[in-house]
Structures are given as structure tokens and as C-alpha cells.
Design a protein around this motif. Sequence first.
Motif, mmCIF file in Angstrom:
data_model
loop_
_atom_site.group_PDB
_atom_site.id
_atom_site.type_symbol
_atom_site.label_atom_id
_atom_site.label_comp_id
_atom_site.label_asym_id
_atom_site.label_seq_id
_atom_site.Cartn_x
_atom_site.Cartn_y
_atom_site.Cartn_z
ATOM 1 N N ARG A 186 0.849 -1.196 0.000
ATOM 2 C CA ARG A 186 0.000 0.000 0.000
ATOM 3 C C ARG A 186 0.887 1.250 0.000
ATOM 4 N NH1 ARG A 186 -5.304 0.675 1.147
ATOM 5 N NH2 ARG A 186 -5.439 -1.544 1.678
ATOM 6 N N PRO A 187 0.695 2.149 -0.948
ATOM 7 C CA PRO A 187 1.593 3.292 -1.061
ATOM 8 C C PRO A 187 1.274 4.400 -0.066
ATOM 9 C CG PRO A 187 -0.093 3.456 -2.731
ATOM 10 C CD PRO A 187 -0.316 2.132 -2.033
ATOM 11 N N HIS A 188 2.286 5.204 0.229
ATOM 12 C CA HIS A 188 2.120 6.443 0.973
ATOM 13 C C HIS A 188 2.059 7.610 -0.006
ATOM 14 C CE1 HIS A 188 3.223 4.165 4.533
ATOM 15 N NE2 HIS A 188 3.109 5.242 5.297
ATOM 16 N N GLY A 189 1.452 8.679 0.426
ATOM 17 C CA GLY A 189 1.435 9.891 -0.379
ATOM 18 C C GLY A 189 0.620 10.971 0.312
ATOM 19 N N GLN A 190 0.595 12.127 -0.313
ATOM 20 C CA GLN A 190 -0.229 13.221 0.181
ATOM 21 C C GLN A 190 -1.648 13.101 -0.366
ATOM 22 O OE1 GLN A 190 1.083 17.257 -0.191
ATOM 23 N NE2 GLN A 190 3.240 16.783 0.244
ATOM 24 N N SER A 191 -2.595 13.443 0.459
ATOM 25 C CA SER A 191 -3.989 13.527 0.015
ATOM 26 C C SER A 191 -4.622 14.746 0.676
ATOM 27 C CB SER A 191 -4.774 12.264 0.368
ATOM 28 O OG SER A 191 -4.753 12.030 1.762
ATOM 29 N N LYS A 192 -5.637 15.289 0.032
ATOM 30 C CA LYS A 192 -6.292 16.487 0.544
ATOM 31 C C LYS A 192 -7.345 16.086 1.556
ATOM 32 C CE LYS A 192 -7.026 20.943 0.655
ATOM 33 N NZ LYS A 192 -7.732 20.955 1.944
ATOM 34 N N GLY A 193 -7.085 16.386 2.814
ATOM 35 C CA GLY A 193 -8.063 16.103 3.847
ATOM 36 C C GLY A 193 -9.052 17.250 3.991
ATOM 37 N N THR A 194 -9.603 17.376 5.145
ATOM 38 C CA THR A 194 -10.592 18.433 5.379
ATOM 39 C C THR A 194 -9.935 19.724 5.884
ATOM 40 O OG1 THR A 194 -10.946 17.563 7.614
ATOM 41 C CG2 THR A 194 -12.412 16.781 5.861
ATOM 42 N N ALA A 195 -8.687 19.619 6.355
ATOM 43 C CA ALA A 195 -7.987 20.798 6.861
ATOM 44 C C ALA A 195 -7.260 21.514 5.729
ATOM 45 C CB ALA A 195 -7.005 20.379 7.947
ATOM 46 N N THR A 197 -4.087 21.949 5.602
ATOM 47 C CA THR A 197 -2.846 21.226 5.342
ATOM 48 C C THR A 197 -3.171 19.810 4.877
ATOM 49 O OG1 THR A 197 -1.735 22.485 7.071
ATOM 50 C CG2 THR A 197 -0.677 20.437 6.357
ATOM 51 N N PRO A 198 -2.562 19.338 3.760
ATOM 52 C CA PRO A 198 -2.841 17.976 3.305
ATOM 53 C C PRO A 198 -2.309 16.938 4.284
ATOM 54 C CG PRO A 198 -1.058 18.949 2.030
ATOM 55 C CD PRO A 198 -1.626 20.046 2.875
ATOM 56 N N ASP A 199 -2.882 15.745 4.218
ATOM 57 C CA ASP A 199 -2.434 14.623 5.026
ATOM 58 C C ASP A 199 -1.342 13.863 4.286
ATOM 59 O OD1 ASP A 199 -4.414 15.166 6.942
ATOM 60 O OD2 ASP A 199 -5.893 13.971 5.828
ATOM 61 N N PHE A 200 -0.493 13.155 5.045
ATOM 62 C CA PHE A 200 0.469 12.221 4.458
ATOM 63 C C PHE A 200 0.336 10.894 5.180
ATOM 64 C CE2 PHE A 200 4.444 9.909 4.329
ATOM 65 C CZ PHE A 200 4.742 9.931 2.979
ATOM 66 N N GLY A 201 0.230 9.826 4.407
ATOM 67 C CA GLY A 201 0.116 8.517 5.022
ATOM 68 C C GLY A 201 -0.285 7.478 3.996
ATOM 69 N N PRO A 202 -0.587 6.262 4.453
ATOM 70 C CA PRO A 202 -0.972 5.196 3.537
ATOM 71 C C PRO A 202 -2.276 5.522 2.813
ATOM 72 C CG PRO A 202 -0.459 4.323 5.717
ATOM 73 C CD PRO A 202 -0.563 5.801 5.856
ATOM 74 N N SER A 203 -2.352 5.130 1.558
ATOM 75 C CA SER A 203 -3.576 5.336 0.788
ATOM 76 C C SER A 203 -4.739 4.589 1.425
ATOM 77 C CB SER A 203 -3.386 4.845 -0.651
ATOM 78 O OG SER A 203 -4.616 4.835 -1.341
ATOM 79 N N LYS A 204 -5.881 5.247 1.502
ATOM 80 C CA LYS A 204 -7.097 4.618 2.016
ATOM 81 C C LYS A 204 -8.061 4.241 0.895
ATOM 82 C CE LYS A 204 -7.022 7.171 6.427
ATOM 83 N NZ LYS A 204 -5.770 7.911 6.169
ATOM 84 N N ARG A 205 -7.703 4.584 -0.337
ATOM 85 C CA ARG A 205 -8.600 4.331 -1.469
ATOM 86 C C ARG A 205 -7.823 3.635 -2.590
ATOM 87 N NH1 ARG A 205 -13.289 7.761 -1.387
ATOM 88 N NH2 ARG A 205 -13.235 8.066 -3.642
ATOM 89 N N LEU A 206 -7.277 2.467 -2.248
ATOM 90 C CA LEU A 206 -6.455 1.714 -3.200
ATOM 91 C C LEU A 206 -7.349 0.931 -4.156
ATOM 92 C CD1 LEU A 206 -3.562 1.033 -3.998
ATOM 93 C CD2 LEU A 206 -3.607 -0.832 -2.327
ATOM 94 N N ASP A 207 -7.003 0.977 -5.432
ATOM 95 C CA ASP A 207 -7.867 0.435 -6.485
ATOM 96 C C ASP A 207 -7.044 -0.395 -7.466
ATOM 97 O OD1 ASP A 207 -10.157 0.039 -8.018
ATOM 98 O OD2 ASP A 207 -10.422 2.153 -8.535
ATOM 99 N N TYR A 208 -7.714 -1.279 -8.181
ATOM 100 C CA TYR A 208 -7.114 -2.006 -9.301
ATOM 101 C C TYR A 208 -7.550 -1.347 -10.606
ATOM 102 C CZ TYR A 208 -11.785 -4.103 -9.450
ATOM 103 O OH TYR A 208 -13.145 -4.281 -9.492
ATOM 104 N N GLU A 209 -6.856 -1.693 -11.694
ATOM 105 C CA GLU A 209 -7.256 -1.258 -13.031
ATOM 106 C C GLU A 209 -7.074 -2.431 -13.992
ATOM 107 O OE1 GLU A 209 -5.245 2.319 -14.197
ATOM 108 O OE2 GLU A 209 -6.422 3.563 -12.818
ATOM 109 N N ASP A 248 -7.079 8.348 -3.603
ATOM 110 C CA ASP A 248 -7.075 9.517 -2.734
ATOM 111 C C ASP A 248 -5.832 10.382 -2.939
ATOM 112 O OD1 ASP A 248 -5.682 7.336 -1.767
ATOM 113 O OD2 ASP A 248 -6.198 7.664 0.335
ATOM 114 N N ILE A 249 -4.741 9.777 -3.352
ATOM 115 C CA ILE A 249 -3.510 10.525 -3.612
ATOM 116 C C ILE A 249 -3.576 11.233 -4.968
ATOM 117 C CG2 ILE A 249 -1.016 10.294 -3.941
ATOM 118 C CD1 ILE A 249 -1.121 7.885 -2.034
ATOM 119 N N GLN A 250 -4.179 10.562 -5.944
ATOM 120 C CA GLN A 250 -4.152 11.064 -7.317
ATOM 121 C C GLN A 250 -4.805 12.440 -7.510
ATOM 122 O OE1 GLN A 250 -5.155 8.065 -10.161
ATOM 123 N NE2 GLN A 250 -5.199 9.460 -11.897
ATOM 124 N N PRO A 251 -5.991 12.710 -6.968
ATOM 125 C CA PRO A 251 -6.623 14.009 -7.260
ATOM 126 C C PRO A 251 -5.831 15.203 -6.742
ATOM 127 C CG PRO A 251 -8.207 12.477 -6.303
ATOM 128 C CD PRO A 251 -6.865 11.849 -6.160
#
Length: 455
Positions: A186-195, A197-209, A248-251
Motif C-alpha cells: 500500500r503506497p504512501h502519499g499526500q492527500s487532501k483532507g478536510t484541513a 494542510t494535506p495529510d500524508f500517510g498510507p492510501s485509504k482508497r487503493l484500487d485495481y485497473e 485519494d492521492i491522485q486528485p
Amino acid sequence: MTPLNETHSIDLRSWVASANDGATDFPLQNLPFGIFRRRGSNESFRGGVAIGDQILDLASAVHRGVFNGLAQGAAVSASRERLNDFMAMGTSAWSALRLALSRALREGANERHALEACLVAQSAAEHALPATIGDYTDFYIGIHHATAVGRLFRPDTPLLPNYKWVPIGYHGRSSSVVVSGEPIYRPHGQSKGTADTPDFGPSKRLDYELELGFFVGPGNRRGAHIPIEDAESHLFGVALFNDWSARDIQPWEYQPLGPFLSKNFASTLSPWIVTFEALAPFRAYCRRAQGDPEPLPYLRSDENMARGSLDVQLEVLLQTEKMKHVGSQPVCLSRSSFVEAAYWTPSQLLTHHAAGGCNLNAGDLLGSGTLSGPHPSQAGSLIEKTIGGREAITLPSGESRIFLEDGDTVSLRAWCEREGAQRIGFGECVGTIRAAPFDTPGALHPAQTGHPHGD
């Protein structure tokens, strides 16, 4: 494009009994190439050909002198640690070896006695990547996927104005392409939370393609174009491909230059490459909706429009850790087909890639992008199937999923079947999600500490 020949005859049978059972992915009419060795051994990886539930060891077959002429040289190249040299040889060599293999593996073949000693059970083998992938490019040719995902963000204009004019693609990272069966961390990265300042941590929305990957054969010089009429002579074969994505990281990161950490952590490739020659009975016309623009002249030929697509059936299966523990079989999440999903053909992708003067090389990989059909049951990713994460999927085990959880195993399968032709398949493309290998920025990967992460 390769015409039908004797290697495609539905009446062919092999002296390898398991190749004749009607259900195998690997009958005599297929003969896909891969790289293998006996599991747990110190042997060198080497080229092989799948036949039934066996692998024909090409190095061993060459040693026994069963080939001659152009097929002999092709077999030597295909027996090496990677298939790049064989891919670079071109259609004449590929066809010569395919014909020699077909004749040597048929019932009544004189070569049977020599080749029986060259077989290794697939169940006893492990695989490496079939080629050294110098460059990897991911395209976006699944029009139903592009429409469904676009609708989540742009309800009024889901497809951007360029989509029906140009094959959309971006250059990906080849170092993290792994062979089927390798764990997916599971990758780490930045994602835009509600604050603010963006969050950094493991992806919570991991998907296949759900994708197909197209391997380049002979390349082109830098600055030299590849005409659409010649494009398929530069394409070696097709493999199943899962280009995992952290939704969650991609957008947050993809504007203005495209995805980065959300896509570069792993892509999974099936071990077997089905050649374009093997796919000759399963060619299809390139579907375009009435009123859609004709491709620009450099992307258009009568033959490509009539036979440039591939009639490949596709399937995604999921097995959770709980299902595995109680012995439950994987559940099918979706089924689609390349001919229905793909807006552009493999030849158009290759021609467009070289149109700006880019030099392609043998073993380069072109990903199709997610291949979804027009209906929800045909979604090739969870972001579509759960409508952007708003509607959970209920599994037969009683569990639910919005995105992938640790321990989940995703399997892709594909096959071709058509009246008058022998069914052929692609094997499996499998990856299991593992927990992020570190929890804080700057922490060492477990392998660096001498305490490998348990798989």
C-alpha cells in the motif's frame, strides 16, 4: 496483420495431453512466451512456452537440436533470461519459431521423444518479468471508463474535447512493474483532507485497473515515424496488466503534470505474452459511435479499422483474506471485453507514440488504460463500481468493499473464443495487497533493517 495459417487450425491436437482438454488457456493454437525457472531452485531464469499445464523449456529444446534455420536462431534468442532479443527479431523469426513449435508439439511429431524431457510443470515453476522493460507508457483508451470517471468530476462534460481525436497517454515508471504473484505494498502519499494542510500517510482508497499490456517488438530510430500500415509488425504480443491506483492521492497531485505517487508504486503483469499471431482468429473491427470523428489520416487505415481491435474477454476476481481463510473461492466483480471497451487499437497507440519522433525499443510496454464496458457490471475499477466510493459492494462472505483492504487478492483473467477457432487464454495476473511497509516519513523499509516484512 498476420493472416490465418496452419498453426491456427481448430483440429490440431498435441501429444501434451493437458493441452487438449478444451478448457486450458494454453492449447497448441496459443503457444505464449514467458520467463521461468523451477520454484525454489538456483537455476537461471530462461525462456519457455506454455502448453497445457506444462512449460516447454526452450534452452533445453535448443540443446537437443530440435530446431533448424530461422527457427533455431529465434529459439536461441527466446531461451535467454529475457525475451528482448527475440522481440527485436521481428515477424519472420516469430512466425518461424511458432510454426516449428506447433509442428513439434503436435500428435505424432517425431520430436516428441526429445521434447518430453524438456517439459516442466507450471505448478512447479516461478516466473520473472518476460522482458526488461526500458520504458512504460500508460494510455487511456477505455472510453466507458473515461466517461464514468469523468462524470464523477465533470457531470456535464465527462469526456474532454481531445479524447476522440488523440490517444491520451502518459509515461509511467518501469522499475515498479512486477510479475504476477508479487506482493503489492500500500503506497504512501499526500492527500487532501478536510484541513488546510494535506495529510500524508498510507492510501485509504487503493484500487485495481483492468488493462492489457502491449509489448513492442522491433523499434524505430529517433525521429523516424511508424506508419499505421506497418505498426503491427512492431508489436510482439499482449499480456494482462493491472495498473494499481491510489485514488485519494491522485486528485491532489495530478494537476498540472499528471499522476505521480498514486501510480508509480506498482503495476502487475501476467507472466505469459500471447503473440499477435496467436490472436489472428480473434481480430475485430474498431467500434466508433455514429457521429464520432474519423481518426486523423496518420491514425487511419482500412485494415486497421476493419481488423485492428481484439476480441478479448476480460474478468476481475476478488478474494479477501477472510474468504481465503475459510476456503471460499474468489468472487467475480466484473466482466468486459477489449473490443467493446477500447476506443483506439494497439496499432494506433504505437503509431501515435512514434509520431513525434520518439524512439521505441524492443520490450517497451504500452498499457491500454482501464477496460470497462458500458454497464456497471462491466466496470474495470472500484472507483467506477462504487460510484466514486459512495456505494459499497457486498460480498458473498458478508464483507463489504469500497476500495481494497490489506490481504485482498485481485486476479485478472482473459480469454478469446469464437466459432471456428480454438479458445485460448492469457493465464492469470494476480496481486495481494500488503500493509504499507513503513508508517512514518523517513523510516526504513523492513528489508533495510534485516527484518523483512512478512508476506
